[in-house]
Design a protein around this motif. Structure first.
Motif, mmCIF file in Angstrom:
data_model
loop_
_atom_site.group_PDB
_atom_site.id
_atom_site.type_symbol
_atom_site.label_atom_id
_atom_site.label_comp_id
_atom_site.label_asym_id
_atom_site.label_seq_id
_atom_site.Cartn_x
_atom_site.Cartn_y
_atom_site.Cartn_z
ATOM 1 N N LEU A 212 0.842 -1.192 0.000
ATOM 2 C CA LEU A 212 0.000 0.000 0.000
ATOM 3 C C LEU A 212 0.877 1.242 0.000
ATOM 4 N N LEU A 213 0.454 2.266 -0.723
ATOM 5 C CA LEU A 213 1.119 3.555 -0.644
ATOM 6 C C LEU A 213 0.353 4.407 0.354
ATOM 7 N N THR A 214 0.996 4.764 1.463
ATOM 8 C CA THR A 214 0.347 5.534 2.506
ATOM 9 C C THR A 214 0.998 6.903 2.625
ATOM 10 N N LEU A 215 0.190 7.888 2.912
ATOM 11 C CA LEU A 215 0.675 9.263 3.049
ATOM 12 C C LEU A 215 0.323 9.755 4.441
ATOM 13 N N THR A 216 1.328 10.202 5.180
ATOM 14 C CA THR A 216 1.118 10.753 6.512
ATOM 15 C C THR A 216 1.506 12.222 6.487
ATOM 16 N N SER A 217 0.579 13.082 6.911
ATOM 17 C CA SER A 217 0.831 14.515 6.799
ATOM 18 C C SER A 217 0.356 15.236 8.044
ATOM 19 N N PHE A 218 1.163 16.198 8.493
ATOM 20 C CA PHE A 218 0.793 17.114 9.565
ATOM 21 C C PHE A 218 0.153 18.341 8.924
ATOM 22 N N LEU A 219 -1.050 18.726 9.382
ATOM 23 C CA LEU A 219 -1.794 19.812 8.761
ATOM 24 C C LEU A 219 -2.290 20.810 9.798
ATOM 25 N N THR A 220 -2.324 22.089 9.404
ATOM 26 C CA THR A 220 -3.008 23.086 10.213
ATOM 27 C C THR A 220 -4.508 23.018 9.916
ATOM 28 N N LEU A 221 -5.300 23.787 10.634
ATOM 29 C CA LEU A 221 -6.742 23.801 10.386
ATOM 30 C C LEU A 221 -7.072 24.282 8.982
ATOM 31 N N ASP A 222 -6.216 25.125 8.394
ATOM 32 C CA ASP A 222 -6.450 25.578 7.029
ATOM 33 C C ASP A 222 -5.647 24.783 6.002
ATOM 34 N N GLY A 223 -5.211 23.592 6.392
ATOM 35 C CA GLY A 223 -4.637 22.648 5.446
ATOM 36 C C GLY A 223 -3.180 22.837 5.097
ATOM 37 N N VAL A 224 -2.457 23.722 5.799
ATOM 38 C CA VAL A 224 -1.048 23.952 5.513
ATOM 39 C C VAL A 224 -0.206 22.799 6.050
ATOM 40 N N MET A 225 0.736 22.322 5.219
ATOM 41 C CA MET A 225 1.629 21.242 5.639
ATOM 42 C C MET A 225 3.095 21.677 5.640
ATOM 43 N N GLN A 226 3.369 22.902 5.297
ATOM 44 C CA GLN A 226 4.743 23.359 5.112
ATOM 45 C C GLN A 226 5.452 23.568 6.442
ATOM 46 N N ALA A 227 6.661 23.027 6.546
ATOM 47 C CA ALA A 227 7.583 23.295 7.658
ATOM 48 C C ALA A 227 6.969 23.117 9.036
ATOM 49 N N PRO A 228 6.396 21.956 9.336
ATOM 50 C CA PRO A 228 5.790 21.798 10.662
ATOM 51 C C PRO A 228 6.808 21.701 11.795
ATOM 52 N N GLY A 229 8.025 21.212 11.499
ATOM 53 C CA GLY A 229 8.907 20.808 12.577
ATOM 54 C C GLY A 229 9.993 21.777 12.984
ATOM 55 N N GLY A 230 10.118 22.927 12.319
ATOM 56 C CA GLY A 230 11.180 23.846 12.692
ATOM 57 C C GLY A 230 11.097 25.161 11.953
ATOM 58 N N ARG A 231 11.596 26.224 12.584
ATOM 59 C CA ARG A 231 11.481 27.556 11.990
ATOM 60 C C ARG A 231 12.267 27.685 10.691
ATOM 61 N N GLU A 232 13.364 26.935 10.566
ATOM 62 C CA GLU A 232 14.191 27.031 9.366
ATOM 63 C C GLU A 232 13.985 25.848 8.414
ATOM 64 N N LYS B 192 -1.399 31.109 5.349
ATOM 65 C CA LYS B 192 -0.572 30.967 4.157
ATOM 66 C C LYS B 192 0.320 29.758 4.331
ATOM 67 N N GLY B 193 0.901 29.301 3.213
ATOM 68 C CA GLY B 193 1.777 28.144 3.233
ATOM 69 C C GLY B 193 1.310 27.081 2.260
ATOM 70 N N ARG B 194 2.191 26.148 1.962
ATOM 71 C CA ARG B 194 1.880 25.088 1.008
ATOM 72 C C ARG B 194 0.890 24.106 1.623
ATOM 73 N N ARG B 195 -0.149 23.791 0.868
ATOM 74 C CA ARG B 195 -1.213 22.921 1.371
ATOM 75 C C ARG B 195 -1.118 21.528 0.758
ATOM 76 N N LEU B 196 -1.698 20.553 1.465
ATOM 77 C CA LEU B 196 -1.660 19.179 0.991
ATOM 78 C C LEU B 196 -2.533 18.995 -0.243
#
Length: 206
Positions: free
Chosen positions: A3-23, A160-164
């Motif tokens: 199976l191809l599985t996708l795991t993503s961290f998302l904000t309430l507005d669907g942003v997935m960009q840079a969840p784990g660090g400021r840089e 703002k930010g890249r969304r899934l």
């Protein structure tokens, strides 16, 4: 068949960009990196360990691969449930710019995305996992290649930010396979696509 599985961290507005660090990823002027960190807790960690326990290979975009390769090889504890898998299992990197991928057991994926991913999925195994990799995820979603979505939705809005899920995708219906909520207020939802979205109208009062 894997199976191809996708795991993503998302904000309430669907942003997935840079969840784990400021840089982690400041592309396109994104300066809200690290939005996940205040909500990290044992419940989230427990779920991620469950996800990695099912993995037999990874499929990563170039940017995510480089972020992972800069950090995880330094975590050398063989009992670490995430590092031990990232450092040992096959990592297939979809890229047009890298000529080599030096992290142990890494392989460059070139050619037609649908053909290459279909070939990988036909090999024996449980899960080929996609983590992060926004641009790669867009292509996989557009071609209906993702079998399972693990979506961790965090109680924060960025604006703002890249969304899934990009605009213009194919309308698709899903079934909910599992859900839970962490003590920090993160909802974790597992979905499987079931086919085209359906539409209708509520009956009008006569």
């Amino acid at each position: 068949m894997a199976l191809l599985t996708l795991t993503s961290f998302l904000t309430l507005d669907g942003v997935m960009q840079a969840p784990g660090g400021r840089e982690e990823d400041r592309s396109d002027g994104f300066d809200y990196g690290g939005w996940l960190v205040p909500f990290s807790d044992e419940d989230m960690a427990r779920f991620m360990i469950e996800v990695f326990d099912r993995c037999d290979a990874f499929l990563l975009g170039r940017r995510t691969y480089e972020i992972f390769a800069a950090y995880w090889p330094k975590v050398t504890d063989p009992d670490d449930p995430i590092a031990s898998r990232l450092n040992s299992l096959p990592k297939h990197v979809v890229t047009r710019t890298l000529d080599t991928a030096d992290w142990h057991n890494s392989h460059i994926v070139r050619g037609d995305l649908v053909e290459e991913v279909t070939r990988l999925k036909q090999q024996p195994g449980r899960e080929i996992q996609v983590h992060g990799s926004a641009r790669l995820a867009h292509g996989l979603i557009a071609h209906g290649l993702v079998d399972v979505y693990n979506l961790l939705v965090y109680p924060v809005f960025l604006g703002k930010g890249r969304r899934l899920f990009p605009d213009g995708g194919t309308p698709t219906a899903f079934t909910l396979d599992g859900h839970r909520t962490t003590r920090a207020g993160v909802t974790i939802q597992t979905y499987r696509p079931t086919g085209p979205a359906e539409f209708g109208d509520f009956p009008l009062d006569q």
